[in-house]
Motif scaffolding. Structure first.
Motif, PDB file in Angstrom:
ATOM      1  N   PHE A  53      -4.537  -2.120  13.328  1.00  0.00           N
ATOM      2  CA  PHE A  53      -3.771  -1.051  13.974  1.00  0.00           C
ATOM      3  C   PHE A  53      -3.343  -1.470  15.372  1.00  0.00           C
ATOM      4  O   PHE A  53      -2.212  -1.182  15.797  1.00  0.00           O
ATOM      5  N   PHE A  54      -4.226  -2.146  16.108  1.00  0.00           N
ATOM      6  CA  PHE A  54      -3.896  -2.620  17.453  1.00  0.00           C
ATOM      7  C   PHE A  54      -2.668  -3.525  17.404  1.00  0.00           C
ATOM      8  O   PHE A  54      -1.731  -3.382  18.202  1.00  0.00           O
ATOM      9  N   VAL A  61      -2.645  -1.304  32.743  1.00  0.00           N
ATOM     10  CA  VAL A  61      -1.226  -1.260  33.097  1.00  0.00           C
ATOM     11  C   VAL A  61      -0.381  -1.998  32.080  1.00  0.00           C
ATOM     12  O   VAL A  61       0.759  -1.604  31.793  1.00  0.00           O
ATOM     13  N   THR A  62      -0.898  -3.064  31.481  1.00  0.00           N
ATOM     14  CA  THR A  62      -0.094  -3.790  30.491  1.00  0.00           C
ATOM     15  C   THR A  62       0.101  -2.957  29.234  1.00  0.00           C
ATOM     16  O   THR A  62       1.096  -3.092  28.531  1.00  0.00           O
ATOM     17  N   ALA A  63      -0.847  -2.044  28.962  1.00  0.00           N
ATOM     18  CA  ALA A  63      -0.679  -1.137  27.826  1.00  0.00           C
ATOM     19  C   ALA A  63       0.315  -0.030  28.172  1.00  0.00           C
ATOM     20  O   ALA A  63       1.270   0.217  27.429  1.00  0.00           O
ATOM     21  N   LEU A  64       0.115   0.640  29.307  1.00  0.00           N
ATOM     22  CA  LEU A  64       0.999   1.746  29.689  1.00  0.00           C
ATOM     23  C   LEU A  64       2.426   1.281  29.954  1.00  0.00           C
ATOM     24  O   LEU A  64       3.384   2.002  29.677  1.00  0.00           O
ATOM     25  N   ALA A  65       2.586   0.076  30.499  1.00  0.00           N
ATOM     26  CA  ALA A  65       3.919  -0.451  30.794  1.00  0.00           C
ATOM     27  C   ALA A  65       4.474  -1.278  29.645  1.00  0.00           C
ATOM     28  O   ALA A  65       5.611  -1.752  29.727  1.00  0.00           O
ATOM     29  N   ASN A  66       3.677  -1.474  28.580  1.00  0.00           N
ATOM     30  CA  ASN A  66       4.120  -2.213  27.383  1.00  0.00           C
ATOM     31  C   ASN A  66       4.540  -3.638  27.709  1.00  0.00           C
ATOM     32  O   ASN A  66       5.568  -4.128  27.241  1.00  0.00           O
ATOM     33  N   VAL A  67       3.724  -4.314  28.516  1.00  0.00           N
ATOM     34  CA  VAL A  67       4.050  -5.674  28.954  1.00  0.00           C
ATOM     35  C   VAL A  67       3.525  -6.733  27.994  1.00  0.00           C
ATOM     36  O   VAL A  67       4.242  -7.644  27.596  1.00  0.00           O
ATOM     37  N   GLY A  68       2.255  -6.649  27.603  1.00  0.00           N
ATOM     38  CA  GLY A  68       1.678  -7.641  26.693  1.00  0.00           C
ATOM     39  C   GLY A  68       0.456  -8.301  27.276  1.00  0.00           C
ATOM     40  O   GLY A  68      -0.652  -7.775  27.168  1.00  0.00           O
ATOM     41  N   PRO A  69       0.609  -9.452  27.946  1.00  0.00           N
ATOM     42  CA  PRO A  69      -0.561 -10.106  28.532  1.00  0.00           C
ATOM     43  C   PRO A  69      -1.039  -9.403  29.785  1.00  0.00           C
ATOM     44  O   PRO A  69      -0.249  -8.793  30.509  1.00  0.00           O
ATOM     45  N   GLY A  70      -2.346  -9.483  30.033  1.00  0.00           N
ATOM     46  CA  GLY A  70      -2.899  -8.940  31.259  1.00  0.00           C
ATOM     47  C   GLY A  70      -3.191 -10.057  32.229  1.00  0.00           C
ATOM     48  O   GLY A  70      -2.461 -11.048  32.297  1.00  0.00           O
ATOM     49  N   MET A  71      -4.279  -9.924  32.954  1.00  0.00           N
ATOM     50  CA  MET A  71      -4.688 -10.932  33.928  1.00  0.00           C
ATOM     51  C   MET A  71      -6.119 -11.358  33.621  1.00  0.00           C
ATOM     52  O   MET A  71      -6.879 -10.625  32.987  1.00  0.00           O
ATOM     53  N   GLY A  72      -6.482 -12.530  34.106  1.00  0.00           N
ATOM     54  CA  GLY A  72      -7.845 -13.010  33.926  1.00  0.00           C
ATOM     55  C   GLY A  72      -7.978 -13.948  32.730  1.00  0.00           C
ATOM     56  O   GLY A  72      -7.024 -14.198  31.987  1.00  0.00           O
ATOM     57  N   ASP A  73      -9.181 -14.450  32.534  1.00  0.00           N
ATOM     58  CA  ASP A  73      -9.425 -15.429  31.478  1.00  0.00           C
ATOM     59  C   ASP A  73      -9.379 -14.818  30.085  1.00  0.00           C
ATOM     60  O   ASP A  73      -9.044 -15.490  29.117  1.00  0.00           O
ATOM     61  N   THR A  74      -9.720 -13.545  29.972  1.00  0.00           N
ATOM     62  CA  THR A  74      -9.829 -12.926  28.644  1.00  0.00           C
ATOM     63  C   THR A  74      -8.485 -12.533  28.074  1.00  0.00           C
ATOM     64  O   THR A  74      -8.108 -12.957  26.972  1.00  0.00           O
ATOM     65  N   ILE A  75      -7.718 -11.704  28.789  1.00  0.00           N
ATOM     66  CA  ILE A  75      -6.462 -11.176  28.259  1.00  0.00           C
ATOM     67  C   ILE A  75      -5.251 -11.690  29.024  1.00  0.00           C
ATOM     68  O   ILE A  75      -4.157 -11.129  28.918  1.00  0.00           O
ATOM     69  N   GLY A  76      -5.427 -12.749  29.806  1.00  0.00           N
ATOM     70  CA  GLY A  76      -4.319 -13.318  30.563  1.00  0.00           C
ATOM     71  C   GLY A  76      -3.332 -14.041  29.675  1.00  0.00           C
ATOM     72  O   GLY A  76      -3.455 -14.036  28.438  1.00  0.00           O
ATOM     73  N   PRO A  77      -2.333 -14.706  30.261  1.00  0.00           N
ATOM     74  CA  PRO A  77      -1.306 -15.398  29.478  1.00  0.00           C
ATOM     75  C   PRO A  77      -1.867 -16.450  28.534  1.00  0.00           C
ATOM     76  O   PRO A  77      -1.243 -16.774  27.521  1.00  0.00           O
ATOM     77  N   ALA A  78      -3.043 -16.993  28.846  1.00  0.00           N
ATOM     78  CA  ALA A  78      -3.644 -18.021  27.996  1.00  0.00           C
ATOM     79  C   ALA A  78      -4.686 -17.456  27.035  1.00  0.00           C
ATOM     80  O   ALA A  78      -5.311 -18.202  26.277  1.00  0.00           O
ATOM     81  N   GLY A  79      -4.897 -16.132  27.037  1.00  0.00           N
ATOM     82  CA  GLY A  79      -5.914 -15.521  26.171  1.00  0.00           C
ATOM     83  C   GLY A  79      -5.308 -14.507  25.231  1.00  0.00           C
ATOM     84  O   GLY A  79      -4.094 -14.449  25.041  1.00  0.00           O
ATOM     85  N   ASN A  80      -6.166 -13.687  24.614  1.00  0.00           N
ATOM     86  CA  ASN A  80      -5.680 -12.551  23.826  1.00  0.00           C
ATOM     87  C   ASN A  80      -6.727 -11.447  23.835  1.00  0.00           C
ATOM     88  O   ASN A  80      -7.742 -11.546  24.520  1.00  0.00           O
ATOM     89  N   LEU A 107      -6.554   1.215  24.406  1.00  0.00           N
ATOM     90  CA  LEU A 107      -5.335   0.508  24.761  1.00  0.00           C
ATOM     91  C   LEU A 107      -4.204   0.839  23.789  1.00  0.00           C
ATOM     92  O   LEU A 107      -3.040   0.931  24.194  1.00  0.00           O
ATOM     93  N   SER A 108      -4.538   1.036  22.529  1.00  0.00           N
ATOM     94  CA  SER A 108      -3.522   1.434  21.543  1.00  0.00           C
ATOM     95  C   SER A 108      -2.923   2.787  21.926  1.00  0.00           C
ATOM     96  O   SER A 108      -1.701   2.990  21.855  1.00  0.00           O
ATOM     97  N   PHE A 109      -3.791   3.713  22.315  1.00  0.00           N
ATOM     98  CA  PHE A 109      -3.308   5.019  22.775  1.00  0.00           C
ATOM     99  C   PHE A 109      -2.444   4.846  24.016  1.00  0.00           C
ATOM    100  O   PHE A 109      -1.393   5.488  24.163  1.00  0.00           O
TER     101      PHE A 109
END
Length: 500
Positions: free
Chosen positions: A121-122, A444-463, A475-477
């Protein structure tokens, strides 16, 4: 239960008849989604992938449910929709599409979505809202049907939000969107204006730019399959890629400049393209577009110069990386060519701030939107002039039109609700044990519908695969909340909404 006793409580009586046209339209949406699933099914069949069965089951189930709803409530839309029905339809239809779209992701035996309801679903809600956050890794080895479906989801979500921004949100007067109300948008009775005159034109432009992007990517060195899928997710400013490295997988400079150009195109109101093609040569000189382009140009120039002077890249690479990644974040696409959070602490702070901005209203981009910042600027300038000259009358205008009190109030309330929702979501994520940077950027990446966040976990190099399940549901909500401009979702939690 006694004979003749109403199904609904008397105070909820409007639902008995009022829900019928809503359910009819949800049925139509499910039928359309099921039809789109035939494309990845045939892609898998053409590539001898057994995963076509997952799509066949989803098509059968979704199509059957859609037919039941359409047949049961046929004719209920004769009188159109009123405000309350439109508020109910908007989130319900998007949720329904996400739920049905998650079925093949759940059934396909690949990646983190396989057999996992939360992840499936996510991924689906991230796709249809064009957010682009993902839980899947190893995309280079993913079945072609799954990759195709992810891209199609974002492409459908992109054209869907354009339609809502033109036909629904202005009539509902949400967040200042009444500024963009068309002559046929009548708030008093029906909220679905007759926009058939421009709907076909916008759809043609959307498809045309997608084809142009695919052809350009292909000529620049992508395979035809990669080019088509990236065109679908570029124009929709969605950001799903066929590689874990996103655009970093292609070293050709031309491909990255092409991506920058078409992300920018996706962040501009599509109705302006229609006006341009109709002969209005000044269509793209709209106030939003000017502010949008000038803001991007300034930010790219400063960042590119800083990268060049730091010695990290030569001049061309510095401005290319700056342009691609800044445009990607501001248009809420979410592609990346490199992990820009490694550039410097200043870069981390800058990209975090850019996540809030967003593109233009009437585009496929998410975020707060440029026009709301323009309205706030007009308000601040007016306030300062009023302080200097207390007896003066200061006219407030936007794009040559007067700013009415209802527009100003809507914009102010939108900012307040956005940051209240952002703060609440951040705190709830931190309560689950996530660090501040992950929580704040994830919210903010969820509310703004951006995609990647920041940091090692959800940053541009993570998921997002390692986040707790509850965090993924939150985050889905947040993705749905942000994509539908907050109020169309939040009003469903207002008790008076359900009373007659």
């Amino acid at each position: 239960m006694r004979r003749g006793r109403p199904i609904f409580h008397p105070r909820l009586g409007w639902l008995a008849g009022g829900a019928k046209p809503v359910l009819y339209l949800v049925g139509m949406v499910l039928l359309a989604t099921s039809a789109m699933m035939l494309i990845p099914m045939f892609v898998d069949l053409a590539n001898d992938s057994g995963d076509w069965r997952a799509f066949a089951l989803a098509v059968t189930g979704g199509g059957a449910l859609g037919l039941v709803l359409v047949s049961a409530f046929r004719g209920s839309l004769a009188q159109g929709l009123n405000l309350r029905q439109a508020f109910l339809l908007t989130p319900l239809s998007w949720f329904s599409v996400a739920a049905l779209s998650a079925v093949p992701l759940y059934l396909t035996p690949f990646g983190a979505t396989s057999g996992d309801v939360t992840n499936a679903f996510f991924e689906a809600i991230s796709g249809i809202t064009t957010t682009g956050s993902t839980v899947i890794s190893g995309l280079e080895d993913a079945p072609p049907g799954l990759l195709t479906w992810r891209a199609l989801l974002q492409w459908m979500g992109g054209i869907g939000i354009i339609a809502i921004a033109i036909a629904v949100l202005p009539a509902l007067g949400i967040g200042g969107m009444q500024l963009f109300r068309t002559e046929s948008s009548d708030r008093s009775e029906k909220v679905l204006p007759k926009v058939r005159q421009i709907a076909a034109a916008i759809g043609s432009v959307y498809l045309g730019i997608t084809i142009l992007a695919a052809a350009t990517y292909w000529l620049q060195g992508m395979t035809l399959f990669e080019a088509v899928l990236h065109a679908l997710t570029t124009i929709s400013t969605g950001g799903y890629s066929t590689s874990d490295s996103s655009f970093g997988n292609w070293e050709a400079n031309g491909i990255q400049w092409t991506g920058t150009l078409f992300m920018l195109a996706g962040g501009i109101p599509f109705v302006l393209y229609v006006r341009l093609l109709a002969g209005d040569r000044r269509a793209l000189f709209d106030s939003q577009v000017r502010s949008f382009v000038l803001f991007l140009a300034f930010t790219i120039a400063v960042t590119g110069t800083a990268l060049f002077l730091s010695g990290l890249y030569d001049a061309e690479a510095a401005y290319r990386f700056a342009a691609f990644n800044i445009v990607s974040v501001v248009t809420t696409t979410g592609y990346a060519t490199t992990d820009y959070t490694l550039w410097s602490n200043v870069a981390v702070a800058m990209f975090f701030g850019l996540t809030f901005v967003g593109g233009c209203t009437g585009s496929t981009a998410g975020g707060i939107k440029i026009f709301r910042f323009e309205v706030m600027y007009v308000m601040l300038k007016s306030h300062f002039r009023q302080l200097l000259y207390p007896n003066s009358v200061v006219a407030k205008t936007y794009n040559g039109r007067p700013l009415t009190d209802d527009v100003i109030n809507s914009v102010v309330v939108f900012f307040a609700i956005f940051f209240a929702a952002y703060s609440a979501l951040t705190i709830m994520l931190m309560a689950m044990g996530l660090d501040f940077l992950t929580s704040a950027s994830g919210a903010v990446t969820a509310l703004a519908n951006v995609g990647p966040g920041m940091g090692d976990t959800i940053g541009p190099a993570g998921n997002f695969s390692t986040l707790p399940d509850l965090a993924k549901w939150l985050l889905s909500f947040g993705m749905l909340l942000g994509r539908l401009e907050l109020f169309t979702v939040l009003i469903l939690f207002y008790p008076r909404f359900w009373r007659s």
